[in-house]
Every structure is written in structure tokens, then in C-alpha cells.
Design a protein around this motif. Structure first.
Motif, mmCIF file in Angstrom:
data_model
loop_
_atom_site.group_PDB
_atom_site.id
_atom_site.type_symbol
_atom_site.label_atom_id
_atom_site.label_comp_id
_atom_site.label_asym_id
_atom_site.label_seq_id
_atom_site.Cartn_x
_atom_site.Cartn_y
_atom_site.Cartn_z
ATOM 1 N N LEU A 158 -60.645 117.966 -20.479
ATOM 2 C CA LEU A 158 -60.297 117.362 -21.765
ATOM 3 C C LEU A 158 -61.333 117.714 -22.814
ATOM 4 C CD1 LEU A 158 -59.316 113.787 -20.489
ATOM 5 C CD2 LEU A 158 -57.778 115.720 -20.946
ATOM 6 N N ASP A 159 -60.870 117.761 -24.066
ATOM 7 C CA ASP A 159 -61.826 117.976 -25.140
ATOM 8 C C ASP A 159 -62.271 116.613 -25.677
ATOM 9 O OD1 ASP A 159 -59.821 117.029 -26.848
ATOM 10 O OD2 ASP A 159 -59.350 119.008 -27.664
ATOM 11 N N GLY A 160 -63.069 116.612 -26.736
ATOM 12 C CA GLY A 160 -63.592 115.368 -27.296
ATOM 13 C C GLY A 160 -62.512 114.440 -27.816
ATOM 14 N N GLY A 161 -61.340 114.991 -28.196
ATOM 15 C CA GLY A 161 -60.233 114.177 -28.698
ATOM 16 C C GLY A 161 -59.290 113.749 -27.583
ATOM 17 N N LYS B 75 -55.909 118.174 -23.738
ATOM 18 C CA LYS B 75 -56.168 119.116 -22.643
ATOM 19 C C LYS B 75 -56.943 120.323 -23.155
ATOM 20 C CE LYS B 75 -53.771 122.003 -19.255
ATOM 21 N NZ LYS B 75 -52.467 122.405 -18.709
ATOM 22 N N SER B 76 -58.046 120.676 -22.441
ATOM 23 C CA SER B 76 -58.844 121.845 -22.818
ATOM 24 C C SER B 76 -58.603 123.011 -21.869
ATOM 25 C CB SER B 76 -60.334 121.493 -22.811
ATOM 26 O OG SER B 76 -60.763 121.158 -21.507
ATOM 27 N N GLY C 32 -57.302 128.390 -19.742
ATOM 28 C CA GLY C 32 -57.230 127.615 -20.979
ATOM 29 C C GLY C 32 -55.799 127.486 -21.472
ATOM 30 N N SER C 33 -54.843 128.032 -20.725
ATOM 31 C CA SER C 33 -53.438 128.004 -21.115
ATOM 32 C C SER C 33 -53.003 126.566 -21.393
ATOM 33 C CB SER C 33 -52.584 128.603 -20.001
ATOM 34 O OG SER C 33 -51.224 128.571 -20.358
ATOM 35 N N LYS D 35 -67.529 124.056 -31.341
ATOM 36 C CA LYS D 35 -66.301 124.533 -31.984
ATOM 37 C C LYS D 35 -65.369 125.171 -30.971
ATOM 38 C CE LYS D 35 -64.628 127.280 -35.757
ATOM 39 N NZ LYS D 35 -64.875 128.184 -36.827
ATOM 40 N N GLN D 36 -64.102 124.752 -31.022
ATOM 41 C CA GLN D 36 -63.094 125.309 -30.117
ATOM 42 C C GLN D 36 -61.851 125.680 -30.911
ATOM 43 O OE1 GLN D 36 -61.625 122.363 -27.325
ATOM 44 N NE2 GLN D 36 -62.137 120.710 -28.690
ATOM 45 N N GLY D 37 -61.066 126.583 -30.338
ATOM 46 C CA GLY D 37 -59.819 126.991 -30.954
ATOM 47 C C GLY D 37 -58.691 126.860 -29.939
ATOM 48 N N GLY D 38 -57.474 126.780 -30.419
ATOM 49 C CA GLY D 38 -56.319 126.593 -29.545
ATOM 50 C C GLY D 38 -55.968 127.836 -28.753
ATOM 51 N N CYS D 39 -55.236 127.612 -27.701
ATOM 52 C CA CYS D 39 -54.724 128.710 -26.876
ATOM 53 C C CYS D 39 -53.212 128.746 -26.961
ATOM 54 C CB CYS D 39 -55.129 128.530 -25.397
ATOM 55 S SG CYS D 39 -56.860 128.899 -25.104
#
Length: 181
Positions: free
Chosen positions: A72-75, A78-79, A108-109, A177-181
Motif C-alpha cells: 500500500l502507498d501512504g494513501g 495499492k502500490s 506494480g501492475s 514521489k510515485q507515479g501510476g502504473c
């Protein structure tokens, strides 16, 4: 006359003892020289090679597996997904460090890429006591769609490896910082 017979007997006895002693000394000297030959003759009929030294004890290896899980990410979204999680524990002979090899597949799918995230492997005894904990970063540099990215880590165990029977896996929240997959 009686005295001359005794004297003659003593002389002959002494001469016989001296001759016998000389003979025994010669036999002993000869036997020291013949020992290698006698040993060779004997060993040509019977195997005289010394037995090999005992083999060192072999390490014992135990393979532990854990269920797949989502990161999981901070929010709390699903990460990514970690699957095929397994840890091989090697209990080495005395004098050598006990070791582990951990591997998993990360995808990361349906999640995200970038940022940093760790996997925490708690290696526990049957009764649930933690014997050793290992933490490592997960490669989040790409989305790694199916089949995912196999990652492997290895190291030394600073606890009693023979007690490890359970592997508990946790994934920390993504930071950075992360970006979507």
C-alpha cells in the motif's frame, strides 16, 4: 676337580649368553630394516590404507514460503503485489555463519512505481518468537507488469537458524514521489 667343572660351566654359559644376546641384537636391528618390506608384503594381502577422515557435517536447509500480499502507498491505495515469496534458511556447521536466501516477484501492475518501499521478513520460531528480521528495499523503478520482477536477497542470520520455522512478511508504505502504473 669340582671347582674346574664349575668354572668350565660358567665360561660356557657366559659365552652362550653373550652369543644369544648378540643374536637378539642382530635380529632386532634386522627387523627395523625389514619393517617397511614386511608391511608391504602384509598390505599386499590386506588393505592397510588408513580410513578417510570423517566428512564434515552437512548444512541443513529449510525452505519457507509466505502468502502473496499487496503493498500500500501512504494513501492506503495499492502500490503493487508481491508473490512467490520464499526464504531458504541454511543452518551451517559450527564455525560458519547461518545464512538465508530470500526471493519474491514484485509487480506494480494496478499500483504505482517510483518512491521507496521496503519488505520486512520476520523469521520466527514455532511459538512465534522473532529469531531474525531482515529489511530490504523493493525495486520500484518500473511498473513490472506480468510476470513481474523477481528479486533475490541473501545474507547472514544473527540468530539461531535451526529455530526458524515461520516466515512473516510485511511491506512498508511507499514514501517519496510515485507515479501510476
Amino acid at each position: 676337580m669340582n671347582g674346574s667343572r664349575t668354572s668350565l660351566f660358567l665360561r660356557r654359559s657366559t659365552a652362550a649368553i653373550v652369543a644369544l644376546t648378540a643374536f637378539l641384537v642382530a635380529v632386532l636391528a634386522l627387523s627395523d630394516q625389514l619393517k617397511p618390506s614386511a608391511s608391504w608384503v602384509y598390505c599386499s594381502f590386506v588393505d592397510c590404507t588408513p580410513p578417510p577422515p570423517p566428512a564434515p557435517p552437512l548444512p541443513s536447509i529449510k525452505l519457507l514460503k509466505a502468502a502473496d500480499l499487496d503493498g500500500l502507498d501512504g494513501g492506503r491505495s495499492k502500490s503493487g503485489r508481491m508473490s512467490d515469496i520464499q526464504v531458504s534458511i541454511t543452518n551451517n556447521p559450527v564455525g560458519q555463519a547461518d545464512t538465508f536466501v530470500a526471493s519474491w516477484v514484485w509487480s506494480g501492475s494496478g499500483g504505482s512505481q517510483g518512491g521507496s518501499q521496503n519488505v520486512v521478513l520476520d523469521m520466527k520460531s514455532k511459538d512465534g518468537a522473532t529469531v531474525f528480521t531482515y529489511t530490504s528495499g523493493i525495486d520500484r523503478s518500473h511498473c513490472y507488469y506480468a510476470p513481474g520482477n523477481r528479486e533475490t536477497r541473501q545474507g547472514s542470520i544473527t540468530g539461531e537458524a535451526s529455530l526458524i520455522d515461520i516466515i512473516a512478511v510485511r511491506i512498508t508504505e511507499v514514501t517519496g514521489k510515485q507515479g501510476g502504473c
